[in-house]
Structures are given as C-alpha cells and as structure tokens.
Design a protein around this motif. Structure first.
Motif, PDB file in Angstrom:
ATOM      1  N   SER A   1      -9.552  -7.220  -7.999  1.00  0.00           N
ATOM      2  CA  SER A   1      -9.210  -7.069  -6.571  1.00  0.00           C
ATOM      3  C   SER A   1     -10.456  -7.101  -5.713  1.00  0.00           C
ATOM      4  CB  SER A   1      -8.513  -5.727  -6.325  1.00  0.00           C
ATOM      5  OG  SER A   1      -7.194  -5.789  -6.726  1.00  0.00           O
TER       6      SER A   1
ATOM      7  N   TRP B   1       0.403  -8.000  -6.573  1.00  0.00           N
ATOM      8  CA  TRP B   1       0.959  -7.157  -7.639  1.00  0.00           C
ATOM      9  C   TRP B   1       0.071  -5.937  -7.872  1.00  0.00           C
ATOM     10  CZ3 TRP B   1      -1.059  -6.443 -12.798  1.00  0.00           C
ATOM     11  CH2 TRP B   1      -0.262  -5.612 -13.589  1.00  0.00           C
TER      12      TRP B   1
ATOM     13  N   ASP C   1      -1.736  -4.373  -5.898  1.00  0.00           N
ATOM     14  CA  ASP C   1      -1.675  -3.441  -4.786  1.00  0.00           C
ATOM     15  C   ASP C   1      -0.360  -2.656  -4.837  1.00  0.00           C
ATOM     16  OD1 ASP C   1      -2.089  -2.089  -2.449  1.00  0.00           O
ATOM     17  OD2 ASP C   1      -1.724  -3.796  -1.139  1.00  0.00           O
ATOM     18  N   GLY C   2      -0.254  -1.742  -5.799  1.00  0.00           N
ATOM     19  CA  GLY C   2       0.922  -0.884  -5.881  1.00  0.00           C
ATOM     20  C   GLY C   2       1.834  -1.175  -7.066  1.00  0.00           C
ATOM     21  N   ARG C   3       1.694  -2.354  -7.666  1.00  0.00           N
ATOM     22  CA  ARG C   3       2.493  -2.753  -8.839  1.00  0.00           C
ATOM     23  C   ARG C   3       3.979  -2.447  -8.629  1.00  0.00           C
ATOM     24  NH1 ARG C   3      -1.453  -2.344 -14.034  1.00  0.00           N
ATOM     25  NH2 ARG C   3      -3.386  -2.642 -12.892  1.00  0.00           N
ATOM     26  N   ARG C   4       4.502  -2.895  -7.498  1.00  0.00           N
ATOM     27  CA  ARG C   4       5.886  -2.561  -7.141  1.00  0.00           C
ATOM     28  C   ARG C   4       6.921  -3.504  -7.743  1.00  0.00           C
ATOM     29  NH1 ARG C   4       6.251  -2.448  -1.052  1.00  0.00           N
ATOM     30  NH2 ARG C   4       4.584  -3.991  -1.145  1.00  0.00           N
TER      31      ARG C   4
ATOM     32  N   ALA D   1       9.584  -5.220  -1.472  1.00  0.00           N
ATOM     33  CA  ALA D   1       8.327  -5.704  -2.080  1.00  0.00           C
ATOM     34  C   ALA D   1       8.388  -7.202  -2.366  1.00  0.00           C
ATOM     35  CB  ALA D   1       8.038  -4.931  -3.364  1.00  0.00           C
TER      36      ALA D   1
ATOM     37  N   GLU E   1       7.838  -9.205   0.825  1.00  0.00           N
ATOM     38  CA  GLU E   1       6.424  -9.154   1.195  1.00  0.00           C
ATOM     39  C   GLU E   1       5.617 -10.121   0.320  1.00  0.00           C
ATOM     40  OE1 GLU E   1       4.598  -5.275   1.441  1.00  0.00           O
ATOM     41  OE2 GLU E   1       2.594  -6.155   1.627  1.00  0.00           O
TER      42      GLU E   1
END
Lengths: 229, 229
Positions: free
Chosen positions: A107, A167, A169-172, B147, B150
């Motif tokens: 990142s 992905w 950034d938060g792995r949501r 998500a 986004e």
C-alpha cells in the motif's frame, strides 16, 4: 569447520540477511514507520554496521523492493497448459497471496511511499508491470500485439493493482471473490474491446475456443446473459 | 485610469498570470524540461521576480497543478438529467479534452513527475479522484455505497487514468472510440460485480432501467450477446 562460536557472515550473506529482515518489517508496517535501529535490532547487529552494508535507509528499501519485485514477477509464471481462465485464476491466487503477505508495504509503495519518485523504485514497479504484460501476451500466443490488445492488457493490470489496494483498505470483500472477479474483469474488458474491433473479436474467440463449460469465462458469459435478460 | 504605460500587476494578479503561463508550458512539455527562465521569459518578467512570487519551481508547479485539478474536477460536473450512459459519455468527452490539452504534463505527473511523492501533489491527485467518485455516486443516487460498489467505481476511475495514459503514448487508437469504450467498461465491470452479488445486481438493474434502446449500455449488452453466441 564449525567452532561453536557464532560464525561471522560474509558481506553478501549479511546483505541478504538485512534485506530479508527489512522486507519483513516493511511488509508488516508502512516503511515510513520502520527505523534503521529496528532493522539493526531485528538482525542482531549494530546500527553502524547496517550503514556499513547499506549507505542509507533508501538503499536498503530499494534492495528489499527489488527482492519483493522479483518474488512477485516469479508468481506470474504459469505453465502454458489447460484453459486460459483457470491459468489466470491460479496467477490471481498467487498475486493475492503476495499482496496479503506484504500488505502495508505494498500500500505504502503504490500510494506514494518513502521512495516514490526515485528512479530505481519507478523502474522496479514498471518492470513488474512489464513482466505481467509479457506473461499474458505469451499465454495468449501473441507476439506482435495490436494497440487495442496492449491497451486491454495494460489497463487490466492497473485495474488489478487498484483492486488489490482497495481490498487492503479494510478487506471488506473476501479475496477469493476478488480473485475470480479479476479473471472475469479481464474477460469483460476484452469483450468490450472486441465489441468495438473485429481484430480483437477474432483474438478473443480464439482465446475462448478451449474454455471448458465450467470455466470462469463461460461462467461469466452465462451470468451476463442472465443479467441482461 | 489607464496611463498608456504598462500597468503594474497586483500580487495576486501576477501570481495568477504566472500560474497560467507555467501551466501552459507544463502542458506542452514534461515539467522536468521547463525552466524558471523560460517561465519568466514567457511571462515577460525577470527570473528573480518569479522567485519573488513563488519560492521555487516546486511551489509554482504545485500551484499550476492545483489550477489544473480544479479545472478537471469541474469537468466531471454533469446535470442529473437523461440516461446515465449518455451522461457518462459526455463526461468522458470532456475528460479526454483535458487529457488532450495537458498531455505531456498529465503523463509526467501520473508516471512520476518532479513533484511525485510530495504530499501536496498526492493530495491534489487524490482530491480529483475523490471528486470523480462523489459525482458518480451522486448520479447513481447512492449515498451509502456498499463495499462492492465503491470497488467498482474507484477501480474504474483508475482504469480511466491508465487508458488515458496509454492513449497519450502514441495516440494509436482514436480517442472517440476510447471515450465510448470507457462507458462500456464501466457497465462491464459493474455487470461482473452484479454477477457475483445480488445487492450489486439490484443496483445495476435500477441504474439501467432508464437506458434507452439506442444508449451505450444497451448497445454494449447487444454486442456482448452477439459475441457470446
């Protein structure tokens, strides 16, 4: 010839050890936050000795990045056997393994890390993108790509980078879903290009000719037709 | 109150003039290759006077970039009327106008120009991406994006950037084709995501409900179905 006391490392061996230690720290936290003191401590040597092998943090960072870049480029290599969709999916799994292992460092690098703008760093990033591009063309069996194919492949590579960054950034979203989605994205972008250009259409039909009925490309077409109806 | 002699500019006016002159030069050639001497000469003032208004080339570069960023963000604004595909296509035309006008500067910036890695530069680039993101969500009528939406929007924005950069490198594909292709790419990436997720499917069906039979989205679905059969 072991003597029971700690063996003294050779220059290259010590450099390789420091690169490994640094890469591990840069992979766990943003490289901005990792100090030379920490690297020295993790390697079990003094701070001045680190500077003996690397003149500054930037040179150690670049050496670590070189090792990571070689590692990533190696993961793009896939045997030229079986359906294309399944090959690309295996590469995507290894790509997300890499991104997962090196999250914070990846990142920081791609968003503007300590060495962004350095010629060495940019050249390493470009070399990895080029390695991905060359692999994809080789699997498609194309040696002299038309401009539209180059555009599809290179812009998809940048899509894969941004997908991985988002992905991280938060792995949501589950990474397994994104691995398959990127294979589908490639097919979709190629299909859009093929819809505009006959040469791309012929290329895509050739590439899809060997796809099995249960492969990811066939899966996508079925889903799109269902969605459109 | 004109006296016939050249009027002396006020501080802000002179700064704005220098920014305009610099932006024009940075748009024609890579900013690395533009000297303060050249900017001074084009503005009709002395080199020391340029430094009076801007402490160095970086600060003038950042000011020019700020103006270009505001200009670009302004071009994303589109009335909330008519089919979504046609709206996005109009924005893509204005986006390529901008890229066309600022080619060398745009390439240098996005590929690693003189100020890459500077906090100001990164913040300006991020602000333009965020402006694009906010506009798209607003046109989709979504305030709290899931998500996956986004991801689709942000990764498509990076696809639009890389498509423009690849286009600038030789201009081997007509820009009119790429403007339409990017609209299709958006639909295709959204469709892939919708094929994986029911919430995205409902969103996409809602967004496409008002598309006319001759709009770019309908055009794409027809082309994809033809290609798959």
């Amino acid at each position: 010839m072991t003597t029971g006391v700690r063996r003294r490392m050779g220059v290259d061996e010590r450099r390789q050890q420091l690169i490994g230690v640094a890469l591990e720290l840069f992979s766990q936290r943003s490289p901005d936050e990792v100090s030379i003191d920490e690297i020295a401590s993790a390697a079990g040597i003094s701070r001045p000795l680190v500077y003996h092998y690397f003149p500054g943090k930037l040179s150690l960072y670049e050496a670590a990045l070189k090792r990571a870049a070689d590692d990533l480029a190696g993961r793009f290599v896939e045997p030229r056997e079986g359906p294309l969709g399944a090959r690309l999916l295996r590469v995507m799994r290894r790509y997300f393994d890499f991104v997962d292992e090196h999250g914070p460092g990846f990142s920081a690098l791609m968003r503007g890390g300590p060495a962004v703008g350095s010629t060495t760093t940019n050249a390493l990033i470009d070399a990895v993108r080029q390695a991905a591009y060359v692999q994809i063309l080789s699997h498609l069996g194309v040696t002299d790509p038309p401009a539209r194919l180059e555009l599809v492949v290179r812009s998809w590579i940048s899509l894969a980078e941004s997908t991985a960054l988002i992905w991280l950034d938060g792995r949501r979203i589950p990474r397994r879903e994104l691995e398959v989605q990127l294979v589908h994205d490639f097919a979709a972008l190629a299909a859009v290009s093929a819809a505009h250009d006959e040469e791309m259409g012929a290329l895509l039909r050739g590439a899809l000719a060997d796809e099995p009925a249960d492969g990811p490309f066939t899966d996508l077409v079925g889903r799109l037709v269902a969605l459109a109806s």
